[in-house]
Design an enzyme around this catalytic site. Structure first.
Site, PDB file in Angstrom:
ATOM      1  N   ARG A   1       6.707 -18.401   8.841  1.00 58.15           N
ATOM      2  CA  ARG A   1       7.669 -19.110   9.682  1.00 58.15           C
ATOM      3  C   ARG A   1       7.606 -18.542  11.091  1.00 58.15           C
ATOM      4  NH1 ARG A   1       7.890 -22.791   6.780  1.00 58.15           N
ATOM      5  NH2 ARG A   1       9.667 -23.674   5.685  1.00 58.15           N
TER       6      ARG A   1
ATOM      7  N   HIS B   1       1.926 -26.513  12.341  1.00 58.29           N
ATOM      8  CA  HIS B   1       2.674 -26.339  11.097  1.00 58.29           C
ATOM      9  C   HIS B   1       2.154 -27.277  10.005  1.00 58.29           C
ATOM     10  CE1 HIS B   1       6.782 -25.097   9.211  1.00 58.29           C
ATOM     11  NE2 HIS B   1       5.877 -25.339   8.276  1.00 58.29           N
TER      12      HIS B   1
HETATM   13  P1  NDP Z   1       7.813 -17.012  -2.550  1.00 58.58           P
HETATM   14  O1  NDP Z   1       9.292 -16.983  -2.547  1.00 58.58           O
HETATM   15  O2  NDP Z   1       7.108 -17.347  -3.805  1.00 58.58           O
HETATM   16  O3  NDP Z   1       7.250 -15.588  -2.047  1.00 58.58           O
HETATM   17  C1  NDP Z   1       7.814 -14.880  -0.999  1.00 58.58           C
HETATM   18  C2  NDP Z   1       7.153 -13.524  -0.898  1.00 58.58           C
HETATM   19  O4  NDP Z   1       7.687 -12.827   0.233  1.00 58.58           O
HETATM   20  C3  NDP Z   1       7.430 -12.647  -2.120  1.00 58.58           C
HETATM   21  O5  NDP Z   1       6.286 -11.894  -2.475  1.00 58.58           O
HETATM   22  C4  NDP Z   1       8.549 -11.726  -1.635  1.00 58.58           C
HETATM   23  O6  NDP Z   1       8.595 -10.454  -2.252  1.00 58.58           O
HETATM   24  C5  NDP Z   1       8.141 -11.551  -0.182  1.00 58.58           C
HETATM   25  N1  NDP Z   1       9.312 -11.119   0.608  1.00 58.58           N
HETATM   26  C6  NDP Z   1      10.456 -11.789   0.856  1.00 58.58           C
HETATM   27  N2  NDP Z   1      11.301 -11.046   1.601  1.00 58.58           N
HETATM   28  C7  NDP Z   1      10.679  -9.869   1.810  1.00 58.58           C
HETATM   29  C8  NDP Z   1      11.036  -8.680   2.475  1.00 58.58           C
HETATM   30  N3  NDP Z   1      12.221  -8.547   3.081  1.00 58.58           N
HETATM   31  N4  NDP Z   1      10.156  -7.666   2.485  1.00 58.58           N
HETATM   32  C9  NDP Z   1       8.960  -7.775   1.865  1.00 58.58           C
HETATM   33  N5  NDP Z   1       8.552  -8.880   1.194  1.00 58.58           N
HETATM   34  C10 NDP Z   1       9.411  -9.911   1.171  1.00 58.58           C
HETATM   35  O7  NDP Z   1       7.403 -17.994  -1.368  1.00 58.58           O
HETATM   36  P2  NDP Z   1       6.066 -18.869  -1.218  1.00 58.58           P
HETATM   37  O8  NDP Z   1       4.898 -17.996  -1.462  1.00 58.58           O
HETATM   38  O9  NDP Z   1       6.166 -20.114  -1.999  1.00 58.58           O
HETATM   39  O10 NDP Z   1       6.172 -19.276   0.317  1.00 58.58           O
HETATM   40  C11 NDP Z   1       6.253 -18.293   1.330  1.00 58.58           C
HETATM   41  C12 NDP Z   1       6.647 -18.918   2.650  1.00 58.58           C
HETATM   42  O11 NDP Z   1       5.570 -19.676   3.184  1.00 58.58           O
HETATM   43  C13 NDP Z   1       7.792 -19.924   2.593  1.00 58.58           C
HETATM   44  O12 NDP Z   1       9.044 -19.285   2.553  1.00 58.58           O
HETATM   45  C14 NDP Z   1       7.594 -20.708   3.877  1.00 58.58           C
HETATM   46  O13 NDP Z   1       8.316 -20.114   4.933  1.00 58.58           O
HETATM   47  C15 NDP Z   1       6.100 -20.575   4.147  1.00 58.58           C
HETATM   48  N6  NDP Z   1       5.388 -21.863   4.026  1.00 58.58           N
HETATM   49  C16 NDP Z   1       4.695 -22.303   5.121  1.00 58.58           C
HETATM   50  C17 NDP Z   1       3.973 -23.462   5.034  1.00 58.58           C
HETATM   51  C18 NDP Z   1       3.155 -23.912   6.200  1.00 58.58           C
HETATM   52  O14 NDP Z   1       2.604 -25.014   6.161  1.00 58.58           O
HETATM   53  N7  NDP Z   1       3.022 -23.117   7.238  1.00 58.58           N
HETATM   54  C19 NDP Z   1       3.937 -24.274   3.816  1.00 58.58           C
HETATM   55  C20 NDP Z   1       4.709 -23.713   2.725  1.00 58.58           C
HETATM   56  C21 NDP Z   1       5.398 -22.550   2.857  1.00 58.58           C
HETATM   57  P3  NDP Z   1       8.938 -10.318  -3.831  1.00 58.58           P
HETATM   58  O15 NDP Z   1       7.689 -10.833  -4.532  1.00 58.58           O
HETATM   59  O16 NDP Z   1       9.149  -8.875  -4.004  1.00 58.58           O
HETATM   60  O17 NDP Z   1      10.136 -11.178  -4.079  1.00 58.58           O
HETATM   61  C1  OXD Z   2       7.297 -25.494   3.588  1.00 60.14           C
HETATM   62  C2  OXD Z   2       6.610 -25.873   4.823  1.00 60.14           C
HETATM   63  O1  OXD Z   2       8.113 -24.585   3.609  1.00 60.14           O
HETATM   64  O2  OXD Z   2       5.922 -26.914   4.824  1.00 60.14           O
HETATM   65  O3  OXD Z   2       6.997 -26.107   2.531  1.00 60.14           O
HETATM   66  O4  OXD Z   2       6.700 -25.153   5.809  1.00 60.14           O
END
Ligand code: NDP
Ligand code: OXD
Length: 310
Positions: free
Chosen positions: A225, A273
């Site tokens: 993000r 994005h």
């Molecule tokens: P998940 O919820 O499956 O994974 C999030 C990961 O981030 C986990 O490993 C989590 O740790 C880690 N995390 C969260 N907070 C912290 C912290 N404070 N410190 C360290 N690690 C942390 O999410 P997704 O993999 O499905 O998606 C990740 C992000 O990708 C979404 O939230 C979104 O913002 C972004 N995204 C962007 C897209 C784009 O097109 N650019 C498309 C889709 C998503 P833990 O495993 O320990 O919980």
């Molecule tokens: C999502 C994105 O969070 O597209 O799925 O950014």
């Protein structure tokens, strides 16, 4: 009983067709279509107008996000109290993000920007780059998207590490977690791939302090993000050579304003994005199977931990 749909990005035509096919017992209605708001038990949304879910739908039971990231939804101070939010987990997002990560890791790893510049100058000069096993990739975030990207990087034999909130034990990944282990994770990362959600804990963490802890000349890929990054610090780190290049799919303000210097910085590759987009066919299948769970009295998968913010 019905479900309401709101998105300015996702195709109403596709989603309504797939959901009608996959879960015909729950009629889907578009937000702008008149109907009985009291009968709405489910919402399927991306960036709905703030406060409106609470104001219009008194009997809402679950809010399904059309995206994986739920930061914008949770940022609504008038989100209906106590209604669980379910985030999007589906194949198109997973496959798309892995493609994006592989594409840009390989471009940075093979110094492709240099070859592009050389081509423009008709310059013939070989550069020896290390092989994948000698390149350290650090993934911040090893959730649904990070895990699949890590597996693909492993398959190419990159040296992969991860940094997460909770401890991990995944074959082929050197795992670090928590604030105490962030510095050691960063110190050994040559290409940093960020797939974190935007939460109170992660906001602004891609800043000068963090970049200074990477080896000089590290590459940055942020597809998490825009709120995670401090854009002026990225530019400074590129200008000093602390970062060799930055690949950014997400920005503090989207769409990225025309006067933002990132557009023209020679060290930046940017995309609008679209690293990964939710697929209507694959997404509808997941939403339908989660709805079926609810109809049979179970909790859906992928409920957001509102306190943690993801
Ligand atoms: P998940 O919820 O499956 O994974 C999030 C990961 O981030 C986990 O490993 C989590 O740790 C880690 N995390 C969260 N907070 C912290 C912290 N404070 N410190 C360290 N690690 C942390 O999410 P997704 O993999 O499905 O998606 C990740 C992000 O990708 C979404 O939230 C979104 O913002 C972004 N995204 C962007 C897209 C784009 O097109 N650019 C498309 C889709 C998503 P833990 O495993 O320990 O919980
Ligand atoms: C999502 C994105 O969070 O597209 O799925 O950014």
């Amino acid at each position: 009983m019905s479900m309401i749909f709101y998105s300015e990005n996702d195709s109403w035509v596709n989603w309504s067709a797939y959901l009608q096919r996959d879960v015909p017992e729950i009629p889907l209605r578009h937000w702008d279509e008149p109907g009985n708001d009291e009968a709405v038990r489910f919402a399927l949304v991306w960036n709905p107008p703030r406060g409106e879910l609470k104001r219009r739908f008194p009997n809402l039971e679950y809010i399904f996000s059309l995206g994986a990231g739920v930061d914008a939804l949770l940022d609504d101070p008038d989100l209906p109290d106590g209604v669980p939010v379910v985030r999007m987990v589906e194949d198109a997002l997973v496959i798309g993000m892995t493609e994006y990560v592989l594409l840009h890791v390989l471009r940075i790893h093979r110094q492709h920007r240099t070859f592009e510049l050389q081509q423009r100058a008709c310059k013939w000069q070989q550069i020896v780059t290390p092989l994948a096993p000698n390149r350290k990739i650090g993934l911040m975030g090893l959730g649904v998207l990070g895990k699949n990207a890590a597996a693909a990087l492993n398959a190419l034999r990159f040296d992969v590490a991860s940094w997460t909130r909770s401890p991990k034990n995944i074959t082929g990944v050197t795992a670090f977690h928590g604030h105490n282990e962030l510095e050691i994770f960063l110190a050994q990362t040559e290409i940093l791939v960020v797939l974190l959600p935007l939460t109170n804990d992660t906001r602004g963490m891609l800043n000068a302090d963090l970049f200074a802890k990477l080896p000089k000349g590290a590459g940055l890929i942020n597809a998490g993000r825009g709120g995670l990054q401090v854009e002026k610090d990225i530019i400074s780190a590129l200008n000093t050579g602390q970062l060799s290049e930055a690949v950014l799919d997400v920005f503090e303000t989207e769409p990225l304003p025309r006067n933002n210097p990132l557009w023209r910085h020679p060290g930046v590759t940017l995309t609008p994005h679209n690293a990964a987009l939710t697929g209507s066919k694959t997404g509808a299948r997941e939403v339908a199977s989660n709805l079926r769970r609810v109809l049979s009295g179970e909790r859906p998968y992928n409920i957001v931990d509102i306190k943690a913010g993801y």
